[in-house]
Design an enzyme around this catalytic site. Structure first.
Site, PDB file in Angstrom:
ATOM      1  CB  CYS A 333      -1.116  -0.114   1.175  1.00  9.64           C
ATOM      2  SG  CYS A 333      -2.450   1.107   0.833  1.00  9.64           S
ATOM      3  CG  HIS A 431      -3.657  -3.592   3.712  1.00 13.34           C
ATOM      4  ND1 HIS A 431      -2.362  -3.089   4.344  1.00 13.34           N
ATOM      5  CD2 HIS A 431      -4.169  -2.292   3.148  1.00 13.34           C
ATOM      6  CE1 HIS A 431      -2.192  -1.743   4.057  1.00 13.34           C
ATOM      7  NE2 HIS A 431      -3.347  -1.318   3.488  1.00 13.34           N
TER       8      HIS A 431
END
Length: 485
Positions: A333, A431
């Site tokens: 991310c 994630h």
């Protein structure tokens, strides 16, 4: 009739989140329908809900303890710190803007109707709602407009159990001091107290229980021992990193720099539980270890600001040296965004508008722009073909030549991430990918490590069951239920 009970603490990090999760599982094992609720949370560890929102990671774990999918109503107000004085405000899973601490303090009371509505929705579908407070009700300077502790409990008519942490010391003073600071009408809401994190023979604290009861008039619901299984569960927020200890003996050395606005660092929990992995969370002021095999750049709530932190610590120089030695790098991310050539935030989404030079380890550029991507995702890792599953939570759009070698192929047909030409640097937005047992095994094997073959999901479930069993042993749960209303 549905009932509710609220756990408030004498301070932050006294173990409220864990106790709520354990109580939820214990009550479910008794055959009750249970829901968790936290009116207001502050954390950059968040989870995506099936209805396309985000809530605190702790409430997602508590939902799991209840055996239900997480909902935005379980944490209707989430504050995600972006600086020392300001946070992104998320209301029922959707970003509602940003606010400096003083501004939010003056307007938080306006969110009480939304909080109460979410609470009533959960209460309508449960036998019991277990509510978690935030911080401490003794912070009387923050009482005006409170929606996190006594402000909520008073408005909703929910009895309170006060939790004190004996491990940090001063638990008698913290409980008696809370009694002295809160007004009589709020004292009357307190049904009793719990002592948490006790090490040793609990009988040695009998005198302490008597003193607290005499000074406050509150009964004890029990003394909870130190719960070692807590280390197997995702942490609520970055406070847990203050006591991080690297597992020794693992052959594969993995380093994660602790960025100022590190987010969703529970991504690394499955790695930390692998016996052949030595995972170091590197604090500011220390260099990245020169013997690391893999450096992982974690998620961040403020990518450009954390890029500046990374450079100020000299970690960019350490990464260059690591890369030159043939080391591998993974970005997740915000960490993926940092690996590129440039990160631009023209609309000031994560701070002042501007842009920053990236680390240049991937040939990609990122522009921060909405709408925010909040969705669960599955797919495969391109190199090994191993299945992955997790969630996306970002506002960045990343493009560039290395995107032609994506790290992941998602089930919806899209690709995610990028891989360098030599395969030693990679990044993606997903994630939770290390929670996929097959991918974790393939990834670690590719780096020369042995894998345990354990199921991470099973590890979490078993830990919740053991914690619930310990609470059954040490907490008067029947009395808690009787106090709930």
């Amino acid at each position: 009739m549905p009932r509710a009970i609220m756990l408030q603490g004498t301070g932050s990090d006294v173990g409220k989140s864990l106790l709520v999760a354990g109580l939820c599982r214990a009550l479910v094992r008794r055959g009750l329908t249970v829901r968790p609720f936290k009116p207001q949370n502050m954390s950059n560890n968040a989870a995506v809900t099936a209805d396309g929102g985000e809530i605190g990671r702790a409430q997602a774990l508590q939902a799991r303890a209840c055996g239900v999918a997480p909902s935005v109503h379980m944490n209707p107000v989430l504050l995600k710190p972006q600086s020392d004085v300001g946070s992104q405000v998320v209301v029922r899973g959707v970003v509602a803007g940003t606010a400096r601490a003083g501004d939010y303090q003056s307007r938080k009371g306006q969110l009480l109707p939304t909080v109460l509505d979410s609470f009533e929705r959960l209460k309508a579908e449960a036998d019991v709602v277990v509510v978690e407070g935030a911080g401490s009700p003794a912070e009387v300077n923050l009482r005006a407009g409170d929606i996190a502790n006594m402000g909520f409990a008073t408005a909703a008519g929910v009895p309170v159990v006060l939790v004190g942490d004996i491990d940090r010391g001063g638990v008698i003073a913290s409980l008696v001091g809370t009694h002295a600071l809160i007004p009589p009408e709020e004292r009357a809401l307190v049904a009793g107290f719990l002592i948490n994190k006790f090490r040793g023979d609990v009988r040695l604290f009998d005198g302490g229980l008597s003193v607290i009861a005499e000074r406050t008039g509150w009964p004890s619901f029990g003394v909870v021992p130190w719960l070692a299984d807590a280390a197997l569960l995702p942490a609520e927020d970055a406070v847990a990193l203050d006591t991080w200890k690297t597992r020794s003996g693992g052959r594969l050395r993995v380093a994660v720099p602790m960025l100022s606005r590190i987010a969703n660092f529970d991504d690394f929990d499955p790695l930390a539980q692998e016996p052949d992995v030595a995972l170091s969370m590197v604090p500011r002021g220390q260099p990245l270890p020169g013997d690391a095999d893999l450096v992982i750049l974690p998620g961040s709530k403020a990518t450009i600001a954390d890029l500046a932190v990374l450079r100020a610590q000299g970690w960019d120089v350490d990464l260059t040296a690591h890369r030159r030695r043939g080391g591998r790098v993974l970005g997740i991310c915000g960490g993926y965004q940092m690996l590129g050539r440039r990160v631009a935030d023209p609309d000031g989404i994560e701070g002042p508008p501007g842009e920053a030079e990236g680390l240049g380890l991937l040939d990609v550029d990122t522009v921060l722009k909405g709408p925010k991507v909040l969705e669960e995702a599955t797919g495969t890792e391109t190199l090994t073909g191993a299945a992955v599953a997790g969630y996306e939570m970002h506002m960045g759009r990343t493009e560039g030549a290395d995107r032609a070698r994506p790290m992941l192929t998602l089930a919806n047909g899209q690709t995610d991430g990028a891989v360098s030409a030599d395969g030693r640097v990679m990044g993606c937005y997903l994630h939770g990918l290390f929670g996929a047992d097959g991918f974790r095994a393939a990834f670690l094997t590719g780096l020369g490590a042995e894998t345990s073959g354990q199921s991470y999901a099973a590890t979490v479930e078993q830990a919740l069951d053991r914690i619930a069993a310990r609470l059954e042993e040490h907490v008067d749960i029947a009395a808690l239920l009787a106090a709930a209303r």
